[in-house]
Design a protein around this motif. Structure first.
Motif, PDB file in Angstrom:
ATOM      1  N   VAL A 177       0.772  97.622  -1.856  1.00  0.00           N
ATOM      2  CA  VAL A 177       0.953  96.194  -1.573  1.00  0.00           C
ATOM      3  C   VAL A 177       0.538  95.405  -2.810  1.00  0.00           C
ATOM      4  O   VAL A 177      -0.650  95.277  -3.098  1.00  0.00           O
ATOM      5  N   PRO A 178       1.475  94.884  -3.578  1.00  0.00           N
ATOM      6  CA  PRO A 178       1.128  94.089  -4.763  1.00  0.00           C
ATOM      7  C   PRO A 178       0.306  92.867  -4.404  1.00  0.00           C
ATOM      8  O   PRO A 178       0.422  92.308  -3.310  1.00  0.00           O
ATOM      9  N   GLN A 179      -0.533  92.464  -5.339  1.00  0.00           N
ATOM     10  CA  GLN A 179      -1.427  91.325  -5.101  1.00  0.00           C
ATOM     11  C   GLN A 179      -0.609  90.047  -4.933  1.00  0.00           C
ATOM     12  O   GLN A 179       0.325  89.782  -5.678  1.00  0.00           O
ATOM     13  N   GLY A 180      -0.968  89.259  -3.918  1.00  0.00           N
ATOM     14  CA  GLY A 180      -0.282  87.997  -3.655  1.00  0.00           C
ATOM     15  C   GLY A 180       0.913  88.111  -2.729  1.00  0.00           C
ATOM     16  O   GLY A 180       1.635  87.131  -2.534  1.00  0.00           O
ATOM     17  N   THR A 181       1.139  89.293  -2.156  1.00  0.00           N
ATOM     18  CA  THR A 181       2.273  89.472  -1.243  1.00  0.00           C
ATOM     19  C   THR A 181       1.990  88.785   0.091  1.00  0.00           C
ATOM     20  O   THR A 181       0.919  88.978   0.676  1.00  0.00           O
ATOM     21  N   PRO A 182       2.926  87.982   0.609  1.00  0.00           N
ATOM     22  CA  PRO A 182       2.707  87.344   1.930  1.00  0.00           C
ATOM     23  C   PRO A 182       2.572  88.392   3.034  1.00  0.00           C
ATOM     24  O   PRO A 182       3.120  89.499   2.941  1.00  0.00           O
ATOM     25  N   SER A 183       1.842  88.039   4.074  1.00  0.00           N
ATOM     26  CA  SER A 183       1.588  88.982   5.160  1.00  0.00           C
ATOM     27  C   SER A 183       2.870  89.436   5.851  1.00  0.00           C
ATOM     28  O   SER A 183       2.972  90.573   6.314  1.00  0.00           O
ATOM     29  N   VAL A 184       3.861  88.556   5.914  1.00  0.00           N
ATOM     30  CA  VAL A 184       5.113  88.900   6.591  1.00  0.00           C
ATOM     31  C   VAL A 184       5.851  90.002   5.834  1.00  0.00           C
ATOM     32  O   VAL A 184       6.504  90.864   6.426  1.00  0.00           O
ATOM     33  N   LEU A 185       5.741  89.981   4.500  1.00  0.00           N
ATOM     34  CA  LEU A 185       6.497  90.929   3.679  1.00  0.00           C
ATOM     35  C   LEU A 185       5.740  92.222   3.399  1.00  0.00           C
ATOM     36  O   LEU A 185       6.305  93.130   2.779  1.00  0.00           O
ATOM     37  N   MET A 186       4.508  92.306   3.862  1.00  0.00           N
ATOM     38  CA  MET A 186       3.712  93.495   3.545  1.00  0.00           C
ATOM     39  C   MET A 186       4.328  94.802   4.058  1.00  0.00           C
ATOM     40  O   MET A 186       4.386  95.784   3.318  1.00  0.00           O
ATOM     41  N   PRO A 187       4.823  94.872   5.310  1.00  0.00           N
ATOM     42  CA  PRO A 187       5.444  96.139   5.753  1.00  0.00           C
ATOM     43  C   PRO A 187       6.641  96.544   4.903  1.00  0.00           C
ATOM     44  O   PRO A 187       6.823  97.725   4.594  1.00  0.00           O
ATOM     45  N   PHE A 188       7.456  95.555   4.506  1.00  0.00           N
ATOM     46  CA  PHE A 188       8.621  95.871   3.671  1.00  0.00           C
ATOM     47  C   PHE A 188       8.197  96.319   2.277  1.00  0.00           C
ATOM     48  O   PHE A 188       8.814  97.224   1.692  1.00  0.00           O
ATOM     49  N   MET A 189       7.143  95.703   1.732  1.00  0.00           N
ATOM     50  CA  MET A 189       6.672  96.080   0.401  1.00  0.00           C
ATOM     51  C   MET A 189       6.105  97.496   0.403  1.00  0.00           C
ATOM     52  O   MET A 189       6.268  98.240  -0.568  1.00  0.00           O
ATOM     53  N   VAL A 190       5.467  97.874   1.506  1.00  0.00           N
ATOM     54  CA  VAL A 190       4.937  99.239   1.600  1.00  0.00           C
ATOM     55  C   VAL A 190       6.072 100.253   1.569  1.00  0.00           C
ATOM     56  O   VAL A 190       6.011 101.277   0.879  1.00  0.00           O
ATOM     57  N   VAL A 191       7.145  99.950   2.300  1.00  0.00           N
ATOM     58  CA  VAL A 191       8.302 100.854   2.326  1.00  0.00           C
ATOM     59  C   VAL A 191       8.959 100.924   0.950  1.00  0.00           C
ATOM     60  O   VAL A 191       9.279 102.015   0.445  1.00  0.00           O
ATOM     61  N   ILE A 192       9.128  99.766   0.318  1.00  0.00           N
ATOM     62  CA  ILE A 192       9.779  99.725  -0.999  1.00  0.00           C
ATOM     63  C   ILE A 192       8.947 100.450  -2.045  1.00  0.00           C
ATOM     64  O   ILE A 192       9.468 101.248  -2.844  1.00  0.00           O
ATOM     65  N   GLU A 193       7.631 100.198  -2.067  1.00  0.00           N
ATOM     66  CA  GLU A 193       6.763 100.847  -3.048  1.00  0.00           C
ATOM     67  C   GLU A 193       6.675 102.349  -2.803  1.00  0.00           C
ATOM     68  O   GLU A 193       6.595 103.137  -3.753  1.00  0.00           O
ATOM     69  N   THR A 194       6.705 102.756  -1.539  1.00  0.00           N
ATOM     70  CA  THR A 194       6.669 104.188  -1.238  1.00  0.00           C
ATOM     71  C   THR A 194       7.923 104.893  -1.734  1.00  0.00           C
ATOM     72  O   THR A 194       7.858 105.969  -2.339  1.00  0.00           O
ATOM     73  N   ILE A 195       9.086 104.261  -1.495  1.00  0.00           N
ATOM     74  CA  ILE A 195      10.349 104.855  -1.954  1.00  0.00           C
ATOM     75  C   ILE A 195      10.403 104.911  -3.480  1.00  0.00           C
ATOM     76  O   ILE A 195      10.804 105.931  -4.069  1.00  0.00           O
ATOM     77  N   SER A 196       9.990 103.823  -4.121  1.00  0.00           N
ATOM     78  CA  SER A 196      10.003 103.800  -5.591  1.00  0.00           C
ATOM     79  C   SER A 196       9.050 104.826  -6.174  1.00  0.00           C
ATOM     80  O   SER A 196       9.302 105.378  -7.253  1.00  0.00           O
ATOM     81  N   ASN A 197       7.961 105.103  -5.464  1.00  0.00           N
ATOM     82  CA  ASN A 197       7.011 106.108  -5.926  1.00  0.00           C
ATOM     83  C   ASN A 197       7.557 107.520  -5.748  1.00  0.00           C
ATOM     84  O   ASN A 197       7.359 108.393  -6.602  1.00  0.00           O
ATOM     85  N   ILE A 198       8.273 107.732  -4.651  1.00  0.00           N
ATOM     86  CA  ILE A 198       8.804 109.067  -4.370  1.00  0.00           C
ATOM     87  C   ILE A 198       9.914 109.452  -5.344  1.00  0.00           C
ATOM     88  O   ILE A 198      10.031 110.618  -5.744  1.00  0.00           O
ATOM     89  N   ILE A 199      10.730 108.481  -5.744  1.00  0.00           N
ATOM     90  CA  ILE A 199      11.868 108.803  -6.607  1.00  0.00           C
ATOM     91  C   ILE A 199      11.506 108.841  -8.090  1.00  0.00           C
ATOM     92  O   ILE A 199      12.379 109.066  -8.930  1.00  0.00           O
ATOM     93  N   ARG A 200      10.246 108.652  -8.420  1.00  0.00           N
ATOM     94  CA  ARG A 200       9.854 108.643  -9.826  1.00  0.00           C
ATOM     95  C   ARG A 200      10.187 109.942 -10.563  1.00  0.00           C
ATOM     96  O   ARG A 200      10.736 109.899 -11.675  1.00  0.00           O
ATOM     97  N   PRO A 201       9.854 111.106 -10.015  1.00  0.00           N
ATOM     98  CA  PRO A 201      10.205 112.333 -10.760  1.00  0.00           C
ATOM     99  C   PRO A 201      11.700 112.508 -10.941  1.00  0.00           C
ATOM    100  O   PRO A 201      12.157 113.008 -11.977  1.00  0.00           O
ATOM    101  N   THR A 202      12.481 112.063  -9.941  1.00  0.00           N
ATOM    102  CA  THR A 202      13.936 112.175 -10.064  1.00  0.00           C
ATOM    103  C   THR A 202      14.473 111.257 -11.146  1.00  0.00           C
ATOM    104  O   THR A 202      15.343 111.646 -11.930  1.00  0.00           O
ATOM    105  N   THR A 203      13.944 110.030 -11.214  1.00  0.00           N
ATOM    106  CA  THR A 203      14.408 109.102 -12.246  1.00  0.00           C
ATOM    107  C   THR A 203      14.021 109.584 -13.643  1.00  0.00           C
ATOM    108  O   THR A 203      14.794 109.440 -14.592  1.00  0.00           O
ATOM    109  N   LEU A 204      12.825 110.166 -13.777  1.00  0.00           N
ATOM    110  CA  LEU A 204      12.429 110.729 -15.067  1.00  0.00           C
ATOM    111  C   LEU A 204      13.372 111.846 -15.485  1.00  0.00           C
ATOM    112  O   LEU A 204      13.830 111.900 -16.635  1.00  0.00           O
ATOM    113  N   ALA A 205      13.667 112.741 -14.552  1.00  0.00           N
ATOM    114  CA  ALA A 205      14.513 113.896 -14.872  1.00  0.00           C
ATOM    115  C   ALA A 205      15.949 113.474 -15.151  1.00  0.00           C
ATOM    116  O   ALA A 205      16.562 113.940 -16.118  1.00  0.00           O
TER     117      ALA A 205
END
Length: 224
Positions: free
Chosen positions: A130-158
């Motif tokens: 959850v990035p700093q300053g994220t509104p409470s309404v958007l927190m669940p969506f930010m968690v999903v987005i950050e999780t997906i972006s974190n998971i695809i990191r090795p694939t994007t590197l490769a």
């Protein structure tokens, strides 16, 4: 057409069903003893200067006091750069143009970081979702987005490393195959363009190895 086009990137030489083309990955180590046992030269001094600059930059990016941490990333940069450059020579298999090698470098590294981070810095890892300053309404969506972006990191590197290496080699091969049907004037232009492309690929070989190492360093600094 596509099968014949991309078949040049497939390992074909084998002994007892073992692809010996992958041995080209270790060819870079043959050059290392030269730097240790020969008298100082321009190339060895240039390489030492490059390693020293990379060490200072990685040390700044890591923001850690652990000694010897930068050795991993300098070694990663050296391995990828050696293989990228060796692939520009004729009849040498470019292992970095295959997901087999690039994903084998990125996935274990990312997985090790994730295991270490979630086991030792759990709260810090949750805070990154959850990035700093994220509104409470958007927190669940930010968690999903950050999780997906974190998971695809090795694939994007490769994929980034593989795509950049295979694109340049493919362009050089396509242009080279047209040389037999061209006139003398067009052939001279083709040779000139091939030289320019080879210089571009030499720059790409350094840049992509640097990008891979720097992004790995930045991913490591996030768990500290």
């Amino acid at each position: 057409m596509l099968t014949n086009l991309f078949s040049i990137f497939e390992p074909s030489s084998s002994i007892l069903n073992f692809s010996i083309n992958w041995i080209s990955t270790l060819l870079g180590f043959l050059f290392l003893p030269y730097f240790f046992w020969s008298s100082p030269s321009r190339w060895s001094l240039l390489w030492s200067k490059m390693i020293f600059l990379l060490h200072k930059e990685f040390k700044t990016l890591l923001l850690t006091s652990h000694q010897g941490t930068t050795i991993l990333f300098v070694s990663l940069f050296s391995l990828i750069m050696f293989n990228n450059f060796l692939g520009l020579f004729p009849y040498i298999f470019t292992s970095t143009s295959h997901m087999t090698l690039t994903l084998s470098l990125a996935l274990p590294f990312w997985l090790t970081l994730m295991i270490f981070g979630w086991m030792n810095h759990t709260q810090h890892m949750f805070a990154h979702l959850v990035p700093q300053g994220t509104p409470s309404v958007l927190m669940p969506f930010m968690v999903v987005i950050e999780t997906i972006s974190n998971i695809i990191r090795p694939t994007t590197l490769a994929v980034r490393l593989m795509a950049n290496m295979i694109a340049g080699h493919l362009l050089l091969t396509l242009l080279g195959n047209t040389g037999s049907s061209l006139s003398s004037i067009l052939l001279s232009l083709l040779v000139f363009s091939q030289i320019l492309l080879l210089l571009l690929e030499s720059a790409v070989a350094i840049i992509q190895s640097y990008v891979f190492a720097v992004l790995s360093t930045l991913y490591t600094s996030e768990i500290n």
